[in-house]
Design a protein around this motif. Structure first.
Motif, PDB file in Angstrom:
ATOM      1  N   LEU A 257     -51.058   1.329   1.434  1.00 41.48           N
ATOM      2  CA  LEU A 257     -51.421   1.292   2.910  1.00 41.48           C
ATOM      3  C   LEU A 257     -51.335   2.787   3.390  1.00 41.48           C
ATOM      4  CD1 LEU A 257     -49.291  -1.434   4.525  1.00 41.48           C
ATOM      5  CD2 LEU A 257     -51.774  -1.216   4.236  1.00 41.48           C
ATOM      6  N   LYS A 258     -52.092   3.467   4.181  1.00 39.32           N
ATOM      7  CA  LYS A 258     -52.196   4.653   4.766  1.00 39.32           C
ATOM      8  C   LYS A 258     -51.892   4.729   6.325  1.00 39.32           C
ATOM      9  CE  LYS A 258     -55.698   6.171   1.146  1.00 39.32           C
ATOM     10  NZ  LYS A 258     -57.110   6.528   1.157  1.00 39.32           N
ATOM     11  N   MET A 259     -51.168   5.449   6.817  1.00 40.32           N
ATOM     12  CA  MET A 259     -51.022   5.558   8.302  1.00 40.32           C
ATOM     13  C   MET A 259     -51.593   6.799   8.799  1.00 40.32           C
ATOM     14  SD  MET A 259     -47.654   5.713  10.651  1.00 40.32           S
ATOM     15  CE  MET A 259     -46.821   4.083  10.020  1.00 40.32           C
TER      16      MET A 259
ATOM     17  N   ASP B 178     -45.292  -5.303   5.461  1.00 39.55           N
ATOM     18  CA  ASP B 178     -45.338  -6.510   4.642  1.00 39.55           C
ATOM     19  C   ASP B 178     -46.486  -7.329   5.122  1.00 39.55           C
ATOM     20  OD1 ASP B 178     -44.787  -7.979   2.270  1.00 39.55           O
ATOM     21  OD2 ASP B 178     -43.834  -9.337   3.424  1.00 39.55           O
ATOM     22  N   LYS B 179     -46.494  -7.672   6.468  1.00 43.27           N
ATOM     23  CA  LYS B 179     -47.350  -8.510   7.336  1.00 43.27           C
ATOM     24  C   LYS B 179     -48.743  -7.861   7.120  1.00 43.27           C
ATOM     25  CE  LYS B 179     -43.986 -10.445  10.459  1.00 43.27           C
ATOM     26  NZ  LYS B 179     -44.210 -11.949  10.163  1.00 43.27           N
TER      27      LYS B 179
ATOM     28  N   MET C 261     -42.585   3.794   1.175  1.00 38.83           N
ATOM     29  CA  MET C 261     -42.978   2.202   1.350  1.00 38.83           C
ATOM     30  C   MET C 261     -44.450   1.865   1.581  1.00 38.83           C
ATOM     31  SD  MET C 261     -39.455   1.737   3.985  1.00 38.83           S
ATOM     32  CE  MET C 261     -39.750   0.103   4.407  1.00 38.83           C
ATOM     33  N   LEU C 262     -45.105   3.016   2.055  1.00 38.46           N
ATOM     34  CA  LEU C 262     -46.536   2.729   2.671  1.00 38.46           C
ATOM     35  C   LEU C 262     -47.378   2.605   1.255  1.00 38.46           C
ATOM     36  CD1 LEU C 262     -46.806   4.908   5.728  1.00 38.46           C
ATOM     37  CD2 LEU C 262     -47.352   2.631   5.632  1.00 38.46           C
TER      38      LEU C 262
ATOM     39  N   LEU D 280     -49.463  -1.448  14.020  1.00 37.09           N
ATOM     40  CA  LEU D 280     -48.227  -2.126  13.666  1.00 37.09           C
ATOM     41  C   LEU D 280     -47.732  -2.504  15.171  1.00 37.09           C
ATOM     42  CD1 LEU D 280     -46.592   0.058  11.115  1.00 37.09           C
ATOM     43  CD2 LEU D 280     -48.005  -2.022  10.857  1.00 37.09           C
ATOM     44  N   TYR D 281     -48.044  -2.175  16.285  1.00 38.72           N
ATOM     45  CA  TYR D 281     -47.506  -2.740  17.704  1.00 38.72           C
ATOM     46  C   TYR D 281     -47.868  -4.092  17.529  1.00 38.72           C
ATOM     47  CZ  TYR D 281     -46.883  -3.403  22.397  1.00 38.72           C
ATOM     48  OH  TYR D 281     -46.261  -3.995  23.769  1.00 38.72           O
ATOM     49  N   SER D 282     -48.934  -4.819  16.669  1.00 40.55           N
ATOM     50  CA  SER D 282     -48.701  -6.044  16.796  1.00 40.55           C
ATOM     51  C   SER D 282     -47.720  -6.590  16.149  1.00 40.55           C
ATOM     52  CB  SER D 282     -49.972  -6.499  15.689  1.00 40.55           C
ATOM     53  OG  SER D 282     -51.211  -5.905  16.020  1.00 40.55           O
ATOM     54  N   PHE D 283     -46.889  -6.106  15.278  1.00 40.57           N
ATOM     55  CA  PHE D 283     -45.787  -6.614  14.793  1.00 40.57           C
ATOM     56  C   PHE D 283     -44.310  -5.974  15.493  1.00 40.57           C
ATOM     57  CE2 PHE D 283     -48.991  -6.918  11.411  1.00 40.57           C
ATOM     58  CZ  PHE D 283     -49.410  -8.180  11.384  1.00 40.57           C
ATOM     59  N   ASN D 284     -44.583  -5.566  16.777  1.00 39.67           N
ATOM     60  CA  ASN D 284     -43.381  -4.602  17.199  1.00 39.67           C
ATOM     61  C   ASN D 284     -41.962  -5.425  17.247  1.00 39.67           C
ATOM     62  OD1 ASN D 284     -43.360  -6.274  19.706  1.00 39.67           O
ATOM     63  ND2 ASN D 284     -44.790  -4.750  20.648  1.00 39.67           N
TER      64      ASN D 284
END
Length: 284
Positions: free
Chosen positions: A101-103, A54-55, A95-96, A41-45
């Motif tokens: 999605l899994k974190m 969402d991205k 939300m995940l 998620l750093y890609s969308f920081n």
């Protein structure tokens, strides 16, 4: 003789089977015994947690990797993962789940003492994470290994480029892992290349200890300041990387990490993911 009733049941069975085969690639990846792909998620920081996942969902992945200093946005009163409360964790998990999605991991920075680390281990436990990604101080190795064993959550040592990280070379990571059975590796391919190292050889050296991979590409080798580029458009030898991951039968998560065009890089993330998937399926 097959009756009309039996024919009807057969048609129902066939229809259900076709629906199952037509499900998204997310399900297919989950069933793959060798690998899964996600997005760091750093890609969308630049974006809120809601917008970031969402991205990630739009990129068609199963997994995301969080990071401690992410400003989660208005829905979380602009808190970061370093300051969220139990009710925020419940909201985040919901939300995940809504995006399937899994974190399984998160990048931790800024933890200064045992109390700080316990916070992150508690958070990881509530989120069902498997490891925490970090670059710990040498003085904290024993404490972290003990906590990791207590919580059953691994420490994945990450590296930045030469001159910017204690762990830039695999030998430093191996030294940290010695007598610390709860330590493993988060292999950042781009930073190894920035340090003038061969990513495939680094993977080989750390065999059996790799918990996750940060997938990125850069424009120039042996340059700590090399620019991030779309995966497949830079200098990293990805066929060699994939050969090595396959040889090791790596079964962790490969996290796409895009560190350019940060205001609008979803297309780059998707392009890199597709390139890697296509190459992975092609390489014997």
């Amino acid at each position: 003789m097959i009756t009309i009733k039996n024919n009807l049941w057969y048609l129902v069975f066939l229809f259900v089977s076709l629906i199952g085969c037509a499900e998204s690639s997310k399900k297919t990846q989950d069933q793959n015994t060798e690998w899964n792909i996600g997005v760091a998620l750093y890609s969308f920081n630049r974006f809120s947690f809601a917008d970031a996942i969402d991205k990630a969902d739009s990129a068609g992945v199963n997994y995301v990797e969080g990071f401690a200093f992410h400003n989660l946005g208005e829905e979380f009163n602009d808190k970061t993962m370093a300051t969220i409360k139990p009710e925020d964790i419940i909201k985040m998990k919901k939300m995940l789940s809504g995006k399937n999605l899994k974190m399984q991991s998160m990048y931790v920075s800024g933890a200064k003492n045992e109390a700080d680390w316990k916070y992150y281990f508690e958070l990881a436990k509530e989120m069902n994470m498997q490891h925490l990604v970090c670059e710990p101080e040498k003085e904290s190795w024993d404490m972290l290994d003990s906590l990791a064993g207590l919580y059953k959550i691994k420490i994945a040592i990450h590296e930045h480029a030469k001159g910017k990280s204690l762990y830039w070379h695999p030998d430093s990571v191996l030294a940290a892992m010695k007598n610390h059975p709860n330590f493993g590796v988060c292999a950042d391919l781009g930073h190894w290349e920035r340090s003038g190292l061969n990513p495939a050889e680094c993977l080989k050296k750390l065999e059996g200890n790799i918990l996750g991979v940060h997938l990125k590409d850069i424009h120039q080798s042996d340059n700590p300041e090399a620019n991030d580029v779309i995966i497949g458009k830079g200098v990293i030898n990805f066929p060699a990387v994939i050969d090595e991951l396959k040889r090791q039968r790596f079964k962790g998560v490969i996290q796409v990490e895009c560190e350019h065009k940060m205001e609008n890089n979803l297309a780059e993330v998707i392009a890199g993911k597709k390139y890697f998937e296509g190459l992975y399926n092609k390489v014997n």
